[in-house]
Design a protein around this motif. Structure first.
Motif: not given
Ligand SMILES: Nc1nc2c(ncn2[C@@H]2O[C@H](COP(=O)(O)OP(=O)(O)OP(=O)(O)O)[C@@H](O)[C@H]2O)c(=O)[nH]1
Ligand SMILES: [Mg+2]
Lengths: 444, 385
Positions: A73-77
């Motif tokens: 999720q962090q990457v996408i965020k």
């Protein structure tokens, strides 16, 4: 969907990371590879993609991603945040001149949608209570003047034209005089479509610009444009110094990566998007929407939002402490489950989580029912049992089974797996001690 | 199988075991405990190892891209718009690169290595060929290089052109209008150049001593009918027209009757531009196509999809969806007089056998050329002036 969405692809990447609690730098690279492909498939220019990915890597690796327990999720965020910023963090409005008439000049390649957009713009400006004038400077394409006249009459805005036998520079000049004499406070000049490498016609635009001194030159770009968008936008911008961009035909199913390319080479804001052939189909540009459209990951983004909304930070911290001390019990677990349920149907939810290991989920349907069974079993435990699962002996198990309407086997399995999970969590937190900030459950 | 199981992806067999007694459970638990402690040591080691490995890999990658990254970092720290200005610089370079053509790239290499393949890959993607088709082409290229034991980079271009020519060499590129009456339906999304292409086509066909008639079935776009009429005048060809907003099917119907009555050789039908994802407009096109089949069974049929060379990957989608409502017999690729390479037709042809019949190279009446796969492939890598 026209394209396999990025979330599907990321799913593939994360599938390979069986049993790993969090992503390594290598994993980030792998995830970014998919982001890169998604951007290229969305027609973002190759060089723009390369710079963008490098920037993300710089930000993601070593910081947020490795330190977080929800790396996917962090990457996408991060990708989405950077992309939105690149698209222009805030909405850019049309500006008006302090000394009327305000003059706008519409420029762009052939077939990009200048005439239709001119009409739409005139209609909107008219709605603001102004008195716009449309100017027909396309003397080249057959029936272009007629087209503008028809469009003008549909939105009830007068069209200034001198036929196709005059020079567009002279027409523009005369139009401004006409506007002043007739109290038009806005002038919209529709110019002929032209190639950015057509020097003669590019000079013509420059001459018009020099003479009428427009408030804004708007470059009209077809949202379906491919890699060449950077050349087109850069050339128009170098020659004329554009002030904004209108992205047309966005009602199609293109991912619209050209928006990013154009933005990146010109640094000029996208001010409007065209969403149809009707004259009311012109809307302000929303950078965040465009960012997620280009990435094709609206579903993931909305999950991240949901998760952030419903996950209580303080409770998470308490939970972390408990897990560290091996105090995590069925009470906490029940609460966790309810947290998750708040976020929506579990099936949909699991499918949306990029970091989720979908391998097993793939061949076994997860259904709400199963979740309900687990819940029923826990709810049939006494508070004492929930807090201290160790005391659950054979007879207690039988009672729980009977109370929840599940069989003994299921109760056994749940308790055993719960203990395993507890240990796994302990390991996860133990390994990363001192490295990461807060703890979240692996399925969050 | 329970939820935990799925979430944590534990060993299937172990968890599939049948009912466990309490004793067994306890026993297993302590085993598990031991196992897991060991496991955790292992995992730790593994992770550390991976970190190390990763760092090395990163370092390597970094040196490869070092110039760019460093430059970018500098730009980033020195000014707010650093990212942009860096990008602009990069893009200017890119443009020069494209202008310089692949030949220069090839010249700068003395042997065929990964880096060279990457450069070629980049060039293909920048020509809008798309990731999938590019990878396919590159795979084919690598194979050929191995097969033919090629070591000279200069040979590579020839192979690449061959590879692409082969992909583009599809079906019959002649218009199917030689004998008897024929009808050509021209379709495509908005603004690709349908009407202009019809003007040029009418000119070409008329030069061939055929009697041509045009049907103004774009009754929707403002002044579309007038636009076609001007082309009719330019080429000396009659136009069958109704009022604006009339039923396009009715225009086609009338045009077919007129073509029959006048013993027209070729009837060319203009249609309104429509985005392929609009259900109702696509159904309208299906209807038009049906009317032609029903009312003019004796005529040879051509359905030409017009694509704009500037379009990126979406063109693939356009072909697929237009194909669902009509029998596309050929593609015309317009606006190749710009800087766009139109590489998307390679992606299209590597998936579908639709011949590219003509290309548009300008707005003038003569600016229509028969499509030549080899020339096109060569132009992809040509040194521009
Ligand atoms: N440079 C260049 N321009 C072209 C070419 N073909 C068409 N155009 C231009 O592209 C613009 C749109 O062409 P049209 O023929 O009106 O396109 P269309 O598909 O009929 O458009 P709609 O009917 O509005 O959907 C016009 O300005 C044409 O002159 C070409 O091969 N090269
Ligand atoms: Mg047309």
């Amino acid at each position: 969907m026209a394209f396999e969405s990025l979330s599907d692809k990321l799913q593939e990447v994360f599938k390979k990371l069986k049993g790993k609690g969090r992503l390594t730098e290598k994993d980030v690279n792998e995830a970014l590879r998919e982001v890169k492909l998604a951007l290229l498939e969305a027609d973002v220019n190759f060089k723009v993609v390369k710079s963008f990915i490098n920037k993300i890597k710089e930000r993601a690796v070593g910081h947020d991603v490795l330190e977080s327990l929800t790396p996917g999720q962090q990457v996408i965020k991060i990708v989405n945040e950077e992309l939105t910023e690149l698209m222009g963090s805030t909405q850019s409005k049309l500006t008006f001149s302090t000394t009327p008439p305000t003059i706008y000049m519409m420029v762009g390649l052939q077939g990009s949608g200048k005439t239709t957009t001119s009409g739409k713009l005139a209609a909107q400006i008219k709605k603001m209570g102004k008195k716009p004038l449309l100017v027909a400077c396309d003397v080249y394409r057959p029936a272009a003047i007629k087209q503008l006249q028809v469009v003008g009459s549909r939105v009830d805005v007068p069209v200034f034209s001198m036929g196709d036998a005059n020079n567009p520079v002279d027409i523009a000049k005369a139009a401004v005089v006409h506007a002043k004499n007739n109290k038009h406070d806005v002038v919209i000049i529709d110019t002929a479509g032209r190639l950015h490498i057509d020097e003669e016609l590019m000079n013509e635009l420059y001459e018009i610009k020099e003479i009428v001194k427009p408030q804004e030159i708007l470059l009209v770009v077809d949202a379906m444009t491919g890699q060449d968008a950077v050349n087109v936008a850069a050339s128009f911008n170098e020659k004329l110094g554009i002030d904004g961009v209108v992205l047309t035909k966005l009602d199609g199913d293109t991912r619209g990566g050209a928006a990013l390319s154009v933005r990146a080479v010109t640094q000029k804001p996208i001010k409007y998007v065209g969403l149809g052939e009707k004259l009311e189909d012109l809307q302000p540009f929303y950078p965040d929407r465009m960012a997620s459209r280009i990435l094709g990951m609206g579903d993931v983004l909305s999950l991240i939002e949901k998760a952030q909304e419903s996950f209580d930070e303080k409770k998470a911290q308490e939970l972390e402490k408990k897990i560290r001390k091996m105090e995590f019990d069925f009470e906490d677990f029940l609460e966790q489950m309810q947290q998750i349920k708040k976020m929506g149907p579990i099936n949909q939810l699991l499918g949306m989580i990029p970091g989720m290991n979908m391998q097993k989920l793939g061949d076994v349907e997860v259904n709400e029912k199963e979740l309900a069974h687990v819940e029923a079993i826990i709810q049939s435990m006494t508070i004492e049992e929930r807090r201290n699962p160790d005391i659950i002996n054979a007879s207690r198990k039988r009672r729980i089974a009977a109370g929840s309407g599940r069989d003994l086997q299921e109760v056994n399995r749940l308790i055993k797996q719960f203990e395993q999970m507890k240990k796994m969590m302990k390991q996860l937190t133990g390994m990363a001690k001192g490295k990461k900030g807060k703890f979240k459950l692996p399925f969050m | 199988m329970s939820l935990f199981n799925k979430w944590f992806n534990k060993d299937k067999d172990k968890l599939n075991q049948e009912e466990l007694t309490q004793e067994e459970l306890m026993q297993e638990e302590s085993n598990v405990e031991q196992e897991e402690q060991e496991e955790s040591e292992e995992v730790k080691e593994l992770l550390e190892l991976e970190f190390e490995e990763q760092e090395q890999v990163e370092e390597q990658e970094e040196t490869e891209e070092v110039e760019e990254v460093v430059e970018e970092e500098k730009a980033l720290s020195s000014e707010k718009n650093g990212f942009f200005s860096k990008l602009v610089k990069g893009l200017t370079k890119t443009r020069n690169n494209i202008m310089d053509g692949i030949d220069n790239v090839l010249k700068s290499f003395t042997k065929i290595d990964e880096e060279l393949y990457e450069e070629l890959e980049e060039a293909l993607i920048m020509a809008d060929i798309g990731v999938d088709a590019t990878l396919k082409i590159m795979d084919g290229l690598r194979e050929k290089v191995k097969e033919k034991k090629i070591t000279d980079p200069a040979e590579l271009k020839k192979l690449l052109v061959e590879e692409i020519t082969e992909i583009l060499n599809k079906g019959n590129r002649e218009l199917n209008i030689s004998e008897g009456p024929a009808v050509i339906l021209v379709i495509g999304v908005n603004g690709v150049g349908k009407t202009t292409t019809i003007g040029k086509l009418a000119h070409v066909i008329k030069k061939d001593n055929k009697k041509v008639l045009l049907a103004a079935a774009d009754t929707f776009r403002a002044a579309a009918i007038e636009q076609l009429e001007i082309w009719g005048n330019r080429t000396g060809v009659d136009v069958i027209r109704h009022q604006e907003n009339a039923d396009p099917g009715a225009v086609i119907f009338d045009a077919i009757q007129a073509a029959k009555a006048r013993k027209t050789d070729v009837l060319i039908c203009d249609t309104a531009g429509r985005l392929h994802n609009k259900k109702n407009l696509m159904e309208e096109l299906r209807k038009i196509f049906k009317i032609i089949s029903r009312e003019y069974p004796e005529a040879r049929k051509e359905v030409l999809l017009v694509l704009d060379a500037t379009t990126g990957q979406n063109a693939l989608q356009q072909v697929k969806l237009f194909k669902e409502v009509t029998d596309i017999s050929g593609i015309i690729l317009t606006k190749l007089d710009g800087t766009a390479k139109g590489g998307i037709i390679i992606a299209i042809n590597s998936e579908m056998d639709i011949p590219i019949k003509y290309i548009g190279v300008g707005e003038g009446i003569e600016d229509l050329r028969p499509f030549n796969p080899k020339e096109f492939a060569e132009a992809l890598f040509a040194d521009e002036e």
